[in-house]
Scaffold this motif. Structure first.
Motif, PDB file in Angstrom:
ATOM      1  N   VAL A   1     -10.041   6.911  -6.417  1.00  0.00           N
ATOM      2  CA  VAL A   1      -9.921   8.097  -6.955  1.00  0.00           C
ATOM      3  C   VAL A   1     -10.944   9.157  -5.910  1.00  0.00           C
ATOM      4  N   SER A   2     -12.029   8.612  -5.507  1.00  0.00           N
ATOM      5  CA  SER A   2     -12.911   9.444  -4.725  1.00  0.00           C
ATOM      6  C   SER A   2     -12.434   9.394  -3.217  1.00  0.00           C
ATOM      7  N   SER A   3     -11.686   8.311  -2.639  1.00  0.00           N
ATOM      8  CA  SER A   3     -11.060   8.486  -1.620  1.00  0.00           C
ATOM      9  C   SER A   3      -9.693   9.069  -1.381  1.00  0.00           C
ATOM     10  N   GLY A   4      -9.053   9.454  -2.400  1.00  0.00           N
ATOM     11  CA  GLY A   4      -7.895  10.088  -2.576  1.00  0.00           C
ATOM     12  C   GLY A   4      -6.653   9.563  -2.538  1.00  0.00           C
ATOM     13  N   VAL A   5      -6.696   8.225  -2.869  1.00  0.00           N
ATOM     14  CA  VAL A   5      -5.762   7.346  -3.166  1.00  0.00           C
ATOM     15  C   VAL A   5      -4.854   7.844  -4.395  1.00  0.00           C
ATOM     16  N   ASP A   6      -5.580   7.963  -5.374  1.00  0.00           N
ATOM     17  CA  ASP A   6      -5.271   8.620  -7.055  1.00  0.00           C
ATOM     18  C   ASP A   6      -6.062   9.502  -7.246  1.00  0.00           C
TER      19      ASP A   6
ATOM     20  N   VAL B   1      -2.319  -0.947  -8.629  1.00  0.00           N
ATOM     21  CA  VAL B   1      -2.401   0.496  -8.305  1.00  0.00           C
ATOM     22  C   VAL B   1      -0.785   1.239  -8.591  1.00  0.00           C
ATOM     23  N   GLU B   2       0.262   0.783  -8.087  1.00  0.00           N
ATOM     24  CA  GLU B   2       1.377   1.074  -8.458  1.00  0.00           C
ATOM     25  C   GLU B   2       1.704   1.080  -9.638  1.00  0.00           C
ATOM     26  N   LYS B   3       1.699  -0.163 -10.438  1.00  0.00           N
ATOM     27  CA  LYS B   3       1.928  -0.262 -11.866  1.00  0.00           C
ATOM     28  C   LYS B   3       0.943   0.775 -12.598  1.00  0.00           C
ATOM     29  N   GLY B   4      -0.389   0.910 -12.157  1.00  0.00           N
ATOM     30  CA  GLY B   4      -1.139   1.709 -12.885  1.00  0.00           C
ATOM     31  C   GLY B   4      -0.837   3.082 -12.860  1.00  0.00           C
ATOM     32  N   ALA B   5      -0.139   3.559 -11.756  1.00  0.00           N
ATOM     33  CA  ALA B   5       0.404   4.961 -11.846  1.00  0.00           C
ATOM     34  C   ALA B   5       1.789   5.122 -12.723  1.00  0.00           C
ATOM     35  N   GLY B   6       2.270   4.001 -13.000  1.00  0.00           N
ATOM     36  CA  GLY B   6       2.964   4.103 -14.083  1.00  0.00           C
ATOM     37  C   GLY B   6       2.616   4.110 -15.566  1.00  0.00           C
TER      38      GLY B   6
ATOM     39  N   VAL C   1       0.704  -1.205  -0.044  1.00  0.00           N
ATOM     40  CA  VAL C   1      -0.096   0.100  -0.019  1.00  0.00           C
ATOM     41  C   VAL C   1       0.835   1.351   0.064  1.00  0.00           C
ATOM     42  N   THR C   2       1.877   1.123   0.825  1.00  0.00           N
ATOM     43  CA  THR C   2       2.874   2.384   0.906  1.00  0.00           C
ATOM     44  C   THR C   2       3.310   2.645  -0.450  1.00  0.00           C
ATOM     45  N   ARG C   3       4.159   1.688  -1.205  1.00  0.00           N
ATOM     46  CA  ARG C   3       4.469   1.567  -2.540  1.00  0.00           C
ATOM     47  C   ARG C   3       3.540   2.142  -3.558  1.00  0.00           C
ATOM     48  N   ALA C   4       2.224   2.034  -3.730  1.00  0.00           N
ATOM     49  CA  ALA C   4       1.036   2.301  -4.153  1.00  0.00           C
ATOM     50  C   ALA C   4       0.868   3.784  -4.028  1.00  0.00           C
ATOM     51  N   ARG C   5       0.720   4.358  -2.826  1.00  0.00           N
ATOM     52  CA  ARG C   5       0.669   5.718  -2.444  1.00  0.00           C
ATOM     53  C   ARG C   5       1.809   6.296  -3.045  1.00  0.00           C
ATOM     54  N   ASN C   6       2.897   5.949  -2.831  1.00  0.00           N
ATOM     55  CA  ASN C   6       4.106   6.757  -3.253  1.00  0.00           C
ATOM     56  C   ASN C   6       3.873   6.886  -4.617  1.00  0.00           C
ATOM     57  N   ALA C   7       3.778   5.899  -5.373  1.00  0.00           N
ATOM     58  CA  ALA C   7       3.655   6.128  -6.991  1.00  0.00           C
ATOM     59  C   ALA C   7       2.439   6.939  -7.393  1.00  0.00           C
ATOM     60  N   CYS C   8       1.393   6.903  -6.594  1.00  0.00           N
ATOM     61  CA  CYS C   8       0.163   8.043  -6.981  1.00  0.00           C
ATOM     62  C   CYS C   8       0.660   9.337  -6.796  1.00  0.00           C
ATOM     63  N   THR C   9       1.513   9.445  -5.692  1.00  0.00           N
ATOM     64  CA  THR C   9       1.926  10.879  -5.357  1.00  0.00           C
ATOM     65  C   THR C   9       2.803  11.348  -6.406  1.00  0.00           C
TER      66      THR C   9
ATOM     67  N   GLY D   1      -3.223 -11.770   0.107  1.00  0.00           N
ATOM     68  CA  GLY D   1      -2.355 -11.783  -1.298  1.00  0.00           C
ATOM     69  C   GLY D   1      -3.176 -10.851  -2.197  1.00  0.00           C
ATOM     70  N   TRP D   2      -4.611 -10.925  -2.015  1.00  0.00           N
ATOM     71  CA  TRP D   2      -5.640 -10.172  -2.911  1.00  0.00           C
ATOM     72  C   TRP D   2      -5.228  -8.697  -2.945  1.00  0.00           C
ATOM     73  N   ILE D   3      -5.100  -8.398  -1.579  1.00  0.00           N
ATOM     74  CA  ILE D   3      -4.874  -7.010  -1.260  1.00  0.00           C
ATOM     75  C   ILE D   3      -3.810  -6.630  -1.947  1.00  0.00           C
ATOM     76  N   VAL D   4      -2.717  -7.331  -1.589  1.00  0.00           N
ATOM     77  CA  VAL D   4      -1.425  -6.914  -2.222  1.00  0.00           C
ATOM     78  C   VAL D   4      -1.281  -6.795  -3.511  1.00  0.00           C
ATOM     79  N   SER D   5      -2.199  -7.703  -4.426  1.00  0.00           N
ATOM     80  CA  SER D   5      -2.084  -7.681  -5.878  1.00  0.00           C
ATOM     81  C   SER D   5      -2.966  -6.477  -6.328  1.00  0.00           C
ATOM     82  N   CYS D   6      -3.787  -6.103  -5.439  1.00  0.00           N
ATOM     83  CA  CYS D   6      -4.429  -4.817  -6.112  1.00  0.00           C
ATOM     84  C   CYS D   6      -3.730  -3.582  -5.598  1.00  0.00           C
ATOM     85  N   ALA D   7      -2.862  -3.532  -4.652  1.00  0.00           N
ATOM     86  CA  ALA D   7      -2.072  -2.394  -4.544  1.00  0.00           C
ATOM     87  C   ALA D   7      -0.942  -2.357  -5.387  1.00  0.00           C
ATOM     88  N   THR D   8      -0.090  -3.564  -5.876  1.00  0.00           N
ATOM     89  CA  THR D   8       0.796  -3.436  -6.940  1.00  0.00           C
ATOM     90  C   THR D   8      -0.050  -3.141  -8.226  1.00  0.00           C
TER      91      THR D   8
END
Length: 280
Positions: A210-215, A257-262, A21-29, A248-255
């Motif tokens: 998007v609406s919660s502010g993650v991205d 998001v990280e790749k989606g920011a790319g 989750v931290t990696r994903a948030r950093n990528a979105c930032t 594992g599902w949550i981690v895959s979703c966070a990953t």
């Protein structure tokens, strides 16, 4: 605090989940501060919607080039009069609903049932009779998509679990990305509608992100990451449904998001360099 909320907090505190989750948030930032978004945010969001619709459609088996989907969305190009074209049209409609609601802060809070209804109407038009759209499955109705999973629950359990999700969304202190992953996982597991559940699950994921502010830019394209690993995405959904690997599902979703920011940065660069047609 609800039982589901307590469980979600415990999941969020697990090291692998917290790190992902931290990696994903950093990528979105990082994406948020891309130069293209200072003056060309609307163009970037439109292109993100194109890519989200294209990827989500492809995950349902309707694969079209990005340029083709761009013309469908931007210029109203007609789609083939077959199942593949109908599925693409459904994905485009669902992406439009997701874009509309993701622009509203905390869009799902207090409005989950209404948004699910709109997504069902968008996802199922032309695929099943109109009377089966816009509401959860009734007794005797079975989902017509997302095969290969354990049997979907009946109407009583379905109503209870959707109610728990609605209650979960009332707590603004829960981590938005983890909530988004649970929302997507629950729609996959519950398959609350007779058709279109995959499209709806990914749309809810995007709206919550998007609406919660993650991205907050809405320019990330996690759907493209899911498409890049179709087998892993399917296995993750099955593991969530069976309860065998929710972290594992949550981690895959966070990953994703990280790749989606790319992918979002790729969108920004393409808009900035004029590589995306603006006259369609």
């Amino acid at each position: 605090m609800s039982e589901l909320g307590s469980a979600l907090r415990a999941l969020a505190a697990l090291d692998p989940v917290d790190e992902a989750v931290t990696r994903a948030r950093n990528a979105c930032t990082e994406l948020r501060w891309h130069n293209a978004l200072r003056k060309r945010m609307p163009e970037c969001r439109v292109e993100s919607t194109v890519r989200a619709a294209r990827a989500s459609s492809a995950l349902e088996g309707a694969r079209y080039p990005i340029a083709y989907v761009r013309e469908v969305i931007g210029a109203g190009r007609e789609v083939p009069d077959d199942m593949s074209g109908t599925q693409l049209s459904a994905a485009v409609r669902v992406a439009a609903v997701a874009q509309e609601y993701s622009e509203r802060p905390d869009a799902l809070r207090g409005g989950l049932a209404h948004i699910l209804s709109k997504l069902s109407l968008a996802a199922g038009a032309g695929l099943v009779p109109d009377e089966q759209l816009g509401r959860p499955r009734l007794a005797g109705e079975v989902p017509g998509d997302l095969g290969g999973l354990p049997p979907a629950p009946g109407p009583e359990e379905l109503a209870d679990r959707l109610g728990q999700l609605d209650a979960l969304l009332t707590d603004p202190t829960l981590p938005g990305l983890v909530v988004a992953a649970i929302l997507q996982g629950e729609i996959i597991a519950l398959r609350p509608f007779v058709i279109g559940n995959g499209l709806i699950a990914r749309a809810l994921f995007r709206i919550q992100l998007v609406s919660s502010g993650v991205d907050p830019t809405g320019v990330g394209v996690p759907e493209a990451a899911f498409l890049s690993d179709v087998q892993g995405y399917g296995q993750g959904g099955a593991a969530y449904t069976s309860g065998s690997d929710v972290p594992g599902w949550i981690v895959s979703c966070a990953t994703a998001v990280e790749k989606g920011a790319g992918e979002g940065r790729t969108v920004c660069q393409a808009v900035q360099s004029g590589k995306i047609p603006q006259n369609i």
